[in-house]
Design a protein around this motif. Structure first.
Motif, PDB file in Angstrom:
ATOM      1  N   ASP A 607      -2.629  -5.491  -3.602  1.00  0.00           N
ATOM      2  CA  ASP A 607      -1.944  -5.167  -2.344  1.00  0.00           C
ATOM      3  C   ASP A 607      -0.749  -4.216  -2.529  1.00  0.00           C
ATOM      4  N   ASN A 608      -0.445  -3.829  -3.777  1.00  0.00           N
ATOM      5  CA  ASN A 608       0.724  -2.976  -4.003  1.00  0.00           C
ATOM      6  C   ASN A 608       0.621  -1.630  -3.280  1.00  0.00           C
ATOM      7  N   LYS A 611       1.286  -1.816   0.342  1.00  0.00           N
ATOM      8  CA  LYS A 611       2.710  -2.072   0.638  1.00  0.00           C
ATOM      9  C   LYS A 611       3.555  -0.824   0.396  1.00  0.00           C
TER      10      LYS A 611
END
Lengths: 631, 217
Positions: A607-608, A611
């Motif tokens: 999910d980096n 984000k």
């Protein structure tokens, strides 16, 4: 010789305490919330800064630690009272703001309105708590003094009518009268099951035995629930007074507070409270000069969730494995060491002083006919104002979440509310208007439980949430009975398969059957309530289960096996490299045209990239089912 | 013992003493109720196997017969759709955690699980559930008998006789949750424990978890 009565002794104590508390108002006072929520947010550093700055400037200011007033979202909180001004409360205080407040307000006379959250007393210049939307719904009985008095000083409690109920009970009331008062108040146990307190005490009182026990269950263990901790950290004497009255009523001389050892601050504050109560004769022999003797001890639990179940709790106190037992006999007849025992939750005991002092009618006037009084909730999850709230029974979930909690942050859609902890149920939007009371919640498939309330939004997958709570109960199962030990494991395996996209429609039938049988057949309430998250999600969110099984799709894009990350080429910018740097496994590469793309083989779905992709591009999306769009 | 009373089980009038537990009253009158963990002498039943459910008139849901005291005029049904369903589920759950190789098991034909299956017409295989993996080492250290934990149903009969009858204290329940099992103190071999080899635990084991190596012995 004139006999000094309990009430006279109490009045003397109270006069002295009030003098002390009033004398605190002669110079500026800084109160800092140092319950666990405040400490976690940095209250100690804030306190140190205040101390340092005040010392540096040579100011004459008192600093006092207080508990939690329920506005956990705004921690660390500081209240500054200065003669000539109303008391102001400041939220999210950091070291910089602490310095500024010492400079501007304590040294000079500028209260820094731009940083003030609320004023405590009515005034012409600044809003008070009554101007907060949540004030219209809140009704504080047990939280009334939490966050405002010093939990480390018994005189602060006494100055606010503390121990008046005990004096009244000892001098003016027979045990039978206390029981009728408790029965008339309609108080039901706040540990979750809602058993009438008057009935429990009466059963214990009427069981003849020379030795009886009072136990306070402070083994709070639901994920996201912390109201018992906050009550004990913020106003421990209230609970002790309730236990004293209970002991006098049933004829017990010994009591225990069973508290999990993961609550070190609460334990420390209870220890201080017990010491101070002993010092002035409120615990020990001939309390208030009466023939009533009672003393209290702390028993530290070792962190097993099932020890919150009363028979397991008592087993563990007896040095046995913390494992529930079949009932009857009930605790009130044969409890700790086989003796009649009153075992109530922290909040239940905390209500007792108010009921005795103000009368059953007062308590009965709050709440609904079958569930009187207030309910204390921890409001957590996807809600703007997290914290501790106390509302009359009968308040709706919608009022609690949208008016008091001020809704869902980040403009997301509300999806469900998990009420009653891992043993509770997930209720959808359509159930938000049901009143909060023991029976309405049970009807909807949830439980009051101990009062944990987790708000979920559109990004939460209901299958994964059900799985999360079940995993908790499965791991906390003591393993004694067949249904709980093996049934929860099979349900967990099925849910795991579904979240991995390996489920079948037949699984849903098996899940439903197993859940119903475990609920009906388990030995104790841990097992009987463990299926609630599954039963309610199957009832209200069946479409999500079906999407996982039939389409391999997770509607909330939460189940990792059913999603992939994709960079939309139309949105991606050649001039930006942020996602590349954020990827821990070097799955993101630069295409020949300069845009970025993800190597699905390498991607670990952390999910980096999503984000870190700057909002002006917003190019990373999750796709479920995990199928790449055709070029 | 309390006074003599009459109750009705499955339309049959039976007499019992007040305070007796329903399960034993039924069994003594040749009315079968499935059970594994119940021990008549135990003051407080463990009620953990969840197989002895019955319906009692006036009760909102099925109760376990091992914990339910009889009373005058009590009306009991040992079978009902709800009872049958609970027993079926509990039985299948136990099977899912039990190494199902009846043909190779020394207790074949004398196993309580087989008896329950026969009495209640339940299948001796899994229909809805997948077997749980459970691989525990077999303890053959005593020579005269063998302990195979992967067949154990955690009824606790062996622990009861070990503690209360022969008062040796060689074995007990250890671990929590799915890992709950019967072991020696510290989990070592029986031969290294205080076990005297009296064999009482083997005699009471309802399944093939504890069995004598020499059947004649």
């Amino acid at each position: 010789m004139k006999v000094i009565t309990a009430v006279e002794r109490y009045t003397e104590l109270k006069t002295k305490a009030q003098e002390k508390v009033n004398s605190l108002q002669d110079k500026p006072l800084v109160r800092i919330g140092t319950a666990t929520c405040g400490l976690a947010a940095g209250a100690l550093q804030v306190k140190e800064t205040f101390e340092e700055e005040i010392k540096n400037k040579g100011l004459d200011v008192r600093i006092q630690e207080v508990g939690c007033m329920g506005h956990c979202y705004a921690e660390p909180l500081a209240i500054i009272s200065k003669p000539g001004f109303p008391s102001f409360c400041y939220g999210k205080v950091d070291e910089g703001l602490a310095k500024l407040l010492v400079d501007s307000f304590l040294e000079n006379d500028d209260p820094c309105y731009e940083y003030a959250m609320v004023a405590l007393e009515p005034n012409d210049i600044f809003p008070t708590f009554t101007d907060f939307p949540r004030d219209a719904y809140e009704k504080k009985i047990i939280l009334e003094h939490c966050g405002f008095i010093d939990p480390g000083d018994i005189e602060h409690y006494i100055a606010h009518e503390g121990y008046a109920a005990l004096a009244k009970a000892l001098e003016e009331m027979k045990p039978e009268e206390i029981i009728s008062e408790m029965t008339a108040s309609g108080l039901r146990g706040r540990g979750g099951a809602g058993f009438p307190v008057g009935k429990k005490w009466s059963l214990c009182k009427d069981t003849p035995d020379e030795v009886k026990y009072i136990i306070c269950n402070a083994d709070e263990g639901d994920p996201g629930a912390f109201m018992d901790r906050n009550v004990l950290e913020s106003n421990p004497h209230q609970v002790i007074e309730g236990m004293l009255i209970s002991a006098y009523t049933v004829g017990a001389e010994k009591g225990y507070i069973y508290i999990r050892n993961e609550y070190p601050l609460a334990i420390q504050r209870i220890e201080t409270a017990l010491e101070q109560a002993r010092e002035i004769g409120l615990l020990g022999d001939s309390i208030f000069g009466s023939p009533f003797n009672f003393d209290l001890e702390i028993f530290e639990g070792s962190g097993a969730f099932v020890c919150g179940e009363e028979s397991a709790l008592v087993s563990s106190m007896e040095g046995k494995m913390g494992i529930p037992q079949a009932r009857p006999p009930y605790m009130a007849v044969s409890g700790f060491r086989g003796r009649p025992t009153v075992l109530n939750n922290v909040k239940t005991f905390a209500y007792v002083p108010t009921i005795i002092r103000k009368g059953a009618d007062y308590f009965k006037s709050v709440g609904t006919s079958d569930s009187s009084g207030t309910a204390v909730f921890t409001l957590v999850g996807k809600v703007a104002n997290t914290g501790l709230v106390e509302v009359p029974m009968g308040t709706t979930l919608r009022q609690l979440i949208f008016d008091i909690g001020e809704g869902i942050p980040a403009e997301k859609e509300f999806k469900a509310v998990q009420i009653g902890g891992p043993s509770g149920g997930c209720l959808p939007e359509t159930k938000l208007d049901i009143p909060i009371d023991f029976d309405s919640l049970a009807e909807a498939g949830a439980i009051m439980g101990s009062g944990g309330l987790v708000v979920l939004d559109e990004d939460d997958c209901m299958v994964a949430i059900a799985r999360y709570f079940l995993e908790f109960t499965q791991q906390e199962s003591c393993g004694k009975c067949t249904f709980c030990r093996l049934g929860t494991k099979h349900m967990l395996d099925i849910l795991t398969r579904i979240t991995q996209g390996k489920g079948e429609m037949a699984d849903l039938e098996i899940l439903q059957e197993l859940a119903e049988d475990i609920k009906m057949g388990s030995l104790c309430n841990l097992g009987k309530t463990a299926p609630n998250p599954i039963l309610t999600t199957l009832r209200y969110f069946r479409d999500e289960y079906e999407a996982h099984i039939l389409e391999g799709r997770c509607p909330a894009c939460m189940c990792k096996d059913l999603i992939l990350y994709y960079i939309v080429p139309e949105k991606c910018s050649k001039l930006c490299n942020v996602c590349v740097g954020s990827c821990p496994v070097e799955a993101i590469y630069t295409r020949e045209d300069g845009l970025k793309a993800i190597d699905q083989e390498k991607c670990v779905k952390c999910d980096n990239c999503l984000k870190t992709c700057p909002p002006e591009h917003d190019a990373v999306i999750k796709l479920s089912p995990p199928v790449l769009p055709e070029d | 013992m309390g006074k003599k009373i009459t109750l009705t089980i499955d339309d049959r009038q039976v007499t019992a003493f007040e305070g007796e537990k329903l399960l034993w009253v039924a069994l003594e009158n040749d009315i079968y109720i499935p059970h594994l963990c119940a021990i008549k002498e135990e003051e407080r039943p463990s009620a953990s196997c969840r197989l002895c459910f019955v319906e009692v008139e006036g009760f909102s849901h099925p109760v376990t017969a091992c914990t339910q005291e009889v009373y005058a005029g009590m009306i009991v049904k040992t079978r009902s759709p709800r009872v049958d369903r609970l027993v079926k589920s509990a039985f299948e759950l136990l099977l899912s955690d039990h190494r199902l190789e009846c043909a190779k098991c020394p207790k074949n034909r004398s196993c309580e699980l087989q008896k329950i299956a026969k009495e209640r017409k339940l299948k001796l295989r899994l229909t809805r559930l997948k077997p749980l993996e459970k691989e525990y080492a077999i303890d053959e250290s005593m020579g005269s008998f063998v302990f195979d934990p992967s067949r154990c149903v955690l009824c606790g009969r062996c622990v009861y006789v070990d503690h209360q009858e022969v008062e040796v204290g060689a074995i007990g329940f250890t671990h929590r949750g799915l890992q709950r099992k019967v072991t020696t103190f510290g989990g070592g071999l029986l031969a290294d424990s205080p076990c005297t080899g009296c064999g009482r635990c083997v005699e009471v084991c309802p399944v093939g978890a504890l069995f004598f190596t020499d059947k004649a012995g």
